[in-house]
Motif scaffolding. Structure first.
Motif, mmCIF file in Angstrom:
data_model
loop_
_atom_site.group_PDB
_atom_site.id
_atom_site.type_symbol
_atom_site.label_atom_id
_atom_site.label_comp_id
_atom_site.label_asym_id
_atom_site.label_seq_id
_atom_site.Cartn_x
_atom_site.Cartn_y
_atom_site.Cartn_z
ATOM 1 N N UNK A 10 28.473 34.180 -2.648
ATOM 2 C CA UNK A 10 27.364 33.832 -3.548
ATOM 3 C C UNK A 10 27.887 33.020 -4.737
ATOM 4 N N UNK A 11 29.030 33.441 -5.278
ATOM 5 C CA UNK A 11 29.658 32.663 -6.355
ATOM 6 C C UNK A 11 30.055 31.285 -5.841
ATOM 7 N N UNK A 12 30.575 31.240 -4.617
ATOM 8 C CA UNK A 12 30.974 29.959 -4.013
ATOM 9 C C UNK A 12 29.786 29.017 -3.894
ATOM 10 N N UNK A 13 28.632 29.557 -3.523
ATOM 11 C CA UNK A 13 27.438 28.718 -3.373
ATOM 12 C C UNK A 13 27.046 28.089 -4.708
ATOM 13 N N UNK A 14 27.161 28.858 -5.779
ATOM 14 C CA UNK A 14 26.822 28.329 -7.109
ATOM 15 C C UNK A 14 27.856 27.280 -7.537
ATOM 16 N N UNK A 15 29.149 27.595 -7.366
ATOM 17 C CA UNK A 15 30.205 26.670 -7.795
ATOM 18 C C UNK A 15 30.199 25.382 -6.970
ATOM 19 N N UNK A 16 29.831 25.489 -5.691
ATOM 20 C CA UNK A 16 29.856 24.311 -4.814
ATOM 21 C C UNK A 16 28.536 23.546 -4.848
ATOM 22 N N UNK A 17 27.619 23.984 -5.712
ATOM 23 C CA UNK A 17 26.376 23.234 -5.884
ATOM 24 C C UNK A 17 25.426 23.291 -4.699
ATOM 25 N N UNK A 18 25.394 24.439 -3.997
ATOM 26 C CA UNK A 18 24.500 24.557 -2.841
ATOM 27 C C UNK A 18 23.040 24.739 -3.252
ATOM 28 N N UNK A 19 22.837 24.994 -4.533
ATOM 29 C CA UNK A 19 21.486 25.226 -5.050
ATOM 30 C C UNK A 19 21.443 24.560 -6.425
ATOM 31 N N UNK A 20 20.303 23.998 -6.778
ATOM 32 C CA UNK A 20 20.174 23.391 -8.111
ATOM 33 C C UNK A 20 19.918 24.506 -9.129
ATOM 34 N N UNK A 21 20.962 24.849 -9.882
ATOM 35 C CA UNK A 21 20.854 25.968 -10.820
ATOM 36 C C UNK A 21 20.763 25.508 -12.275
#
Lengths: 322, 322
Positions: free
Chosen positions: B287-298
């Protein structure tokens, strides 16, 4: 001499919006392994990776506008450097840090990332004080010592204030408190808070065996130095002797000094990795190491352990956990 | 189908004296790096090293005295094993765990330390279900599935309840929530809690690229399987397909599925080491990887990230941080 608790509370208010109120970590496994209730104040989770941000922000946020424009100079093996650089970045103050050539790469890199200028020196042949003072004079910048400074010690004292507040909120009274000790600023501020709010708590300094200047100084009553050729993996705890401002406080308030070997430090780092899931740097692990290695009889007690930082080079960390 | 919030609250009361109310970790650096406010629910700091203890203790503490005497059987790649073994040890229930031969050494060792008996099998040629069911029948022991079980899902849901309570206490409303996903128990329980207390939160599952069964199943609306030859370093997330009980919940409640590569997982583990000072296992880092790798516009959002566990072999960890 001892920092007034009202000043520590003011410092806590001053840093509240920027510093992390770090959690207390308790582990059923650690309790079982030690026969005690061990409460860990996890300052490795603090902004800039160690408690040093507290004192730095407390100090720098009290500079005048003119002082801020002229900038600050500090010397540090790494954690004070990062604390100062991170606080200076927030407050938009130019910062110059005098760092030993052999400071951990990760600490140098992070200090640069916070926007500070780095000036290096040889830890064993040059005087960081002389270099820092010359720079400060040349630039009209404010020198910010890492421990012999009233506002720095007061800021570090917020660790003690928080630890007390958080443990009481959980319903626990800390009977024995173990705090790592380099120049002695963290423990002087923390012991000041405990002496006024929890006077029955016994406070112990913990140092590397080869840098046990506080342990010896607490016995002799005067500031003893470490051997010039002493070495330890605890890069954050290599101060040559107790601070001139911190020692009178620590001499008045501490119960005794403890020390641990580098091997015991590595064991504690490995334990923190496998059981606590915390990344702890060598200097940050000495208090935990003292408890795990049985340097104090903790059986049946409620024990507070300050884990002061987590800024460790990946190679050093890997060597410790493998 | 969806777990009632009252049941999750009952589970929270049931586990309160034994489980850790894990802290929310916020990092100024992580916020700056992502442009979001990222709140991490650090279940790596949970008893047994992952969230699995919650469901396990909730399940085992509701067994009758006769059932407790007959013992429990579970199959698990490691975290459910440790959760069950730790809960069984507290409740004095004999536990037998069916574990794959290639489970991380640290997970096998810890499971043994909690006093459980281990039976191994080949993950790619043998059926853990068949072995577990045969053992359970032979011994009259209760089978405790790792996700397709009402009380297990309910127990994992306490992660969501706590995360909500803690974020609200800090004054934050989580807009996007990212949760790792193997069989789907953690996210089913957590999404159940959010759907009733914070219905506007968008909940995303995160999986390894090669085990993205939920991502595909959420699109197709039916339970899709992973390729039998799929591999990933995320040993905790290798379930062959979404659970039969968890998928209807997840299909009803999740916004979408995300996935990350093993390299992105390693980058997240390294980031957690150097910046957050947390030890996170591969499966716990997706889940942290998804945020760091930009998988979602946060950008500009308040984002909740569940870090589910920290039980990682030292060799795997060292390879990731060096």
């Amino acid at each position: 001499m001892i920092i007034d608790i009202l000043e520590i509370k003011e410092a806590a208010d001053r840093i509240a919006t920027q510093a992390v109120r770090t959690p207390i970590i308790e582990s059923a496994q650690l309790n079982a392994d030690t026969g005690a209730r061990v409460l860990i104040k996890a300052e490795c989770l603090q902004r800039s990776g160690s408690f040093k941000f507290r004192g730095a922000y407390n100090r720098l946020s009290q500079l005048s506008q003119a002082q801020r424009r002229a900038g600050v100079v500090a010397w540090s093996s790494g954690n004070h450097a990062q604390g100062i650089a991170a606080a200076a970045q927030i407050l938009k103050i130019p910062a110059t840090i005098v760092m030993p050539l052999d400071a951990p790469e990760i600490k140098m890199q992070k200090t640069k990332e916070y926007g500070a200028e780095i000036v290096t020196y040889d830890r064993y042949t040059q005087s960081r004080e002389d270099i820092g003072k010359a720079l400060s004079k040349e630039r009209g910048a404010t020198l910010v010592p890492s421990y012999d400074d009233h506002h720095i010690i007061t800021g570090q004292g917020t660790v003690g204030l928080e630890f007390l507040e958080q443990s009481l909120a959980l319903g626990y009274e800390i009977e024995q408190l173990l705090v790592c000790c380099g120049g002695g600023g963290l423990i002087a501020g923390t012991a000041s808070a405990f002496s006024q709010l929890s006077p029955d708590t016994a406070v112990y300094s913990v140092e590397p065996d080869s840098f046990d200047d506080h342990k010896r100084s607490l016995i002799s009553g005067t500031r003893e130095s470490n051997a010039p050729d002493a070495r330890s993996i605890c890069d954050a705890l290599l101060a040559p002797e107790p601070g001139s401002m911190t020692f009178p406080i620590n001499h008045a308030l501490l119960t005794a000094g403890l020390s641990v070997s580098d091997a015991e430090v590595r064991d504690a780092m490995k334990y923190a990795f496998s059981t606590l899931k915390l990344v702890i740097e060598p200097g940050g692990a000495v208090a935990l190491a003292a408890v795990l290695a049985g340097k104090l009889d903790v059986k049946g007690k409620t024990v507070g352990v300050v884990v002061s930082g987590g800024n460790v080079d990946p190679v050093v960390f890997s060597e410790s956990i493998l």
